[in-house]
Design a protein around this motif. Sequence first.
Motif, short mmCIF file in Angstrom:
data_model
loop_
_atom_site.label_atom_id
_atom_site.label_comp_id
_atom_site.label_asym_id
_atom_site.label_seq_id
_atom_site.Cartn_x
_atom_site.Cartn_y
_atom_site.Cartn_z
N LEU A 126 0.84 -1.21 0.00
CA LEU A 126 0.00 0.00 0.00
C LEU A 126 0.87 1.25 0.00
O LEU A 126 0.58 2.22 -0.71
CB LEU A 126 -0.95 -0.01 1.19
CG LEU A 126 -2.09 -1.03 1.11
CD1 LEU A 126 -2.80 -1.16 2.45
CD2 LEU A 126 -3.08 -0.66 0.01
N LEU A 127 1.94 1.25 0.77
CA LEU A 127 2.85 2.40 0.78
C LEU A 127 3.54 2.57 -0.56
O LEU A 127 3.73 3.70 -1.03
CB LEU A 127 3.90 2.24 1.89
CG LEU A 127 3.40 2.39 3.32
CD1 LEU A 127 4.50 1.99 4.30
CD2 LEU A 127 2.92 3.79 3.60
N ARG A 128 3.90 1.49 -1.20
CA ARG A 128 4.53 1.57 -2.52
C ARG A 128 3.58 2.17 -3.56
O ARG A 128 4.00 2.90 -4.45
CB ARG A 128 4.96 0.19 -2.99
CG ARG A 128 6.21 -0.34 -2.32
CD ARG A 128 6.52 -1.75 -2.80
NE ARG A 128 7.80 -2.24 -2.31
CZ ARG A 128 8.24 -3.47 -2.51
NH1 ARG A 128 7.49 -4.35 -3.18
NH2 ARG A 128 9.41 -3.84 -2.04
N ALA A 129 2.30 1.87 -3.43
CA ALA A 129 1.32 2.24 -4.46
C ALA A 129 0.70 3.62 -4.26
O ALA A 129 0.15 4.18 -5.21
CB ALA A 129 0.20 1.19 -4.50
N ARG A 153 2.13 7.29 1.64
CA ARG A 153 3.57 7.23 1.92
C ARG A 153 4.03 8.53 2.59
O ARG A 153 4.75 8.51 3.59
CB ARG A 153 4.32 6.97 0.62
CG ARG A 153 5.78 6.71 0.76
CD ARG A 153 6.41 6.22 -0.53
NE ARG A 153 6.16 7.06 -1.68
CZ ARG A 153 5.42 6.69 -2.74
NH1 ARG A 153 4.87 5.49 -2.80
NH2 ARG A 153 5.23 7.51 -3.75
N LYS A 154 3.57 9.67 2.08
CA LYS A 154 3.96 10.97 2.63
C LYS A 154 3.41 11.15 4.04
O LYS A 154 4.12 11.63 4.94
CB LYS A 154 3.45 12.09 1.70
CG LYS A 154 3.67 13.49 2.24
CD LYS A 154 5.13 13.89 2.18
CE LYS A 154 5.29 15.37 2.47
NZ LYS A 154 6.13 15.64 3.61
N ARG A 155 2.17 10.75 4.28
CA ARG A 155 1.58 10.86 5.61
C ARG A 155 2.35 9.99 6.61
O ARG A 155 2.61 10.42 7.75
CB ARG A 155 0.10 10.47 5.58
CG ARG A 155 -0.75 11.52 4.89
CD ARG A 155 -2.26 11.22 4.83
NE ARG A 155 -2.75 10.23 5.74
CZ ARG A 155 -3.44 9.13 5.37
NH1 ARG A 155 -3.70 8.90 4.09
NH2 ARG A 155 -3.88 8.28 6.26
N TYR A 156 2.72 8.79 6.19
CA TYR A 156 3.47 7.90 7.07
C TYR A 156 4.86 8.47 7.35
O TYR A 156 5.33 8.46 8.49
CB TYR A 156 3.56 6.51 6.44
CG TYR A 156 4.18 5.46 7.33
CD1 TYR A 156 3.70 5.22 8.61
CD2 TYR A 156 5.24 4.69 6.88
CE1 TYR A 156 4.26 4.25 9.43
CE2 TYR A 156 5.81 3.71 7.68
CZ TYR A 156 5.32 3.50 8.96
OH TYR A 156 5.88 2.54 9.76
N GLU A 157 5.52 8.98 6.34
CA GLU A 157 6.84 9.58 6.52
C GLU A 157 6.76 10.77 7.48
O GLU A 157 7.59 10.90 8.38
CB GLU A 157 7.40 10.02 5.18
CG GLU A 157 8.77 10.65 5.27
CD GLU A 157 9.34 10.97 3.92
OE1 GLU A 157 9.32 12.17 3.53
OE2 GLU A 157 9.79 10.03 3.22
N ILE A 161 -0.74 2.39 11.36
CA ILE A 161 -0.66 1.13 10.63
C ILE A 161 -1.98 0.37 10.76
O ILE A 161 -2.50 -0.15 9.77
CB ILE A 161 0.54 0.30 11.13
CG1 ILE A 161 1.85 1.03 10.84
CG2 ILE A 161 0.54 -1.10 10.51
CD1 ILE A 161 3.07 0.47 11.53
N ASP A 162 -2.54 0.33 11.96
CA ASP A 162 -3.83 -0.35 12.17
C ASP A 162 -4.92 0.28 11.31
O ASP A 162 -5.78 -0.43 10.78
CB ASP A 162 -4.24 -0.29 13.64
CG ASP A 162 -3.40 -1.19 14.54
OD1 ASP A 162 -2.65 -2.04 14.01
OD2 ASP A 162 -3.50 -1.02 15.77
#
Length: 170
Positions: A121-124, A129-133, A158-159
């Motif tokens: 999901l992060l790759r796609a 990805r930006k929010r997680y970073e 993550i949950d």
Amino acid sequence: MALTSQISAYDAKWPDMFLSEKCRIEEAFGSELVQIHHVGSTAVPRLAAKPEIDLLVEVREHRDETRVANFMKSIGYVRGKDLSPDHHFYRRDVNGVRTHKVHVCPSGHWQISRMLRFRDLLRADANLRKRYEDLKLQLEAENEHGIKEYLALKAPFIDAVVGPEPKDKQ
């Protein structure tokens, strides 16, 4: 308090570092080995991460654990406590800095699909990805109690993405 290592910009060398370590560890699991996956943030292009290569080893079942542990120790790994039932964990530090983490789970273990789904999901999704970073960088900047605090504060994100851990964990 410091994390196990400092978050840094994505490094295009991480996939090659995974492949190199995959070759070093696969012998440990012998005929029980199903597959070794690159997981964690270093497996996601363009995502800042602690430069610690996460390897997810899928095995048919846990067999000859003493032999596995001795082999892993011989190449610089320390066995950590199980992260959940049947989820074995090894870590490797070089000069006091964490460089690799190895998760070993039998086929069908709930963590395998969870780790792969989150990675994919992060790759796609560039926005995800930006929010997680951003979250990871904020948690690192505000961290007072080390890696356990950092991991606990990442868990709700993550949950929310992949669903909570199952109540009846394998």
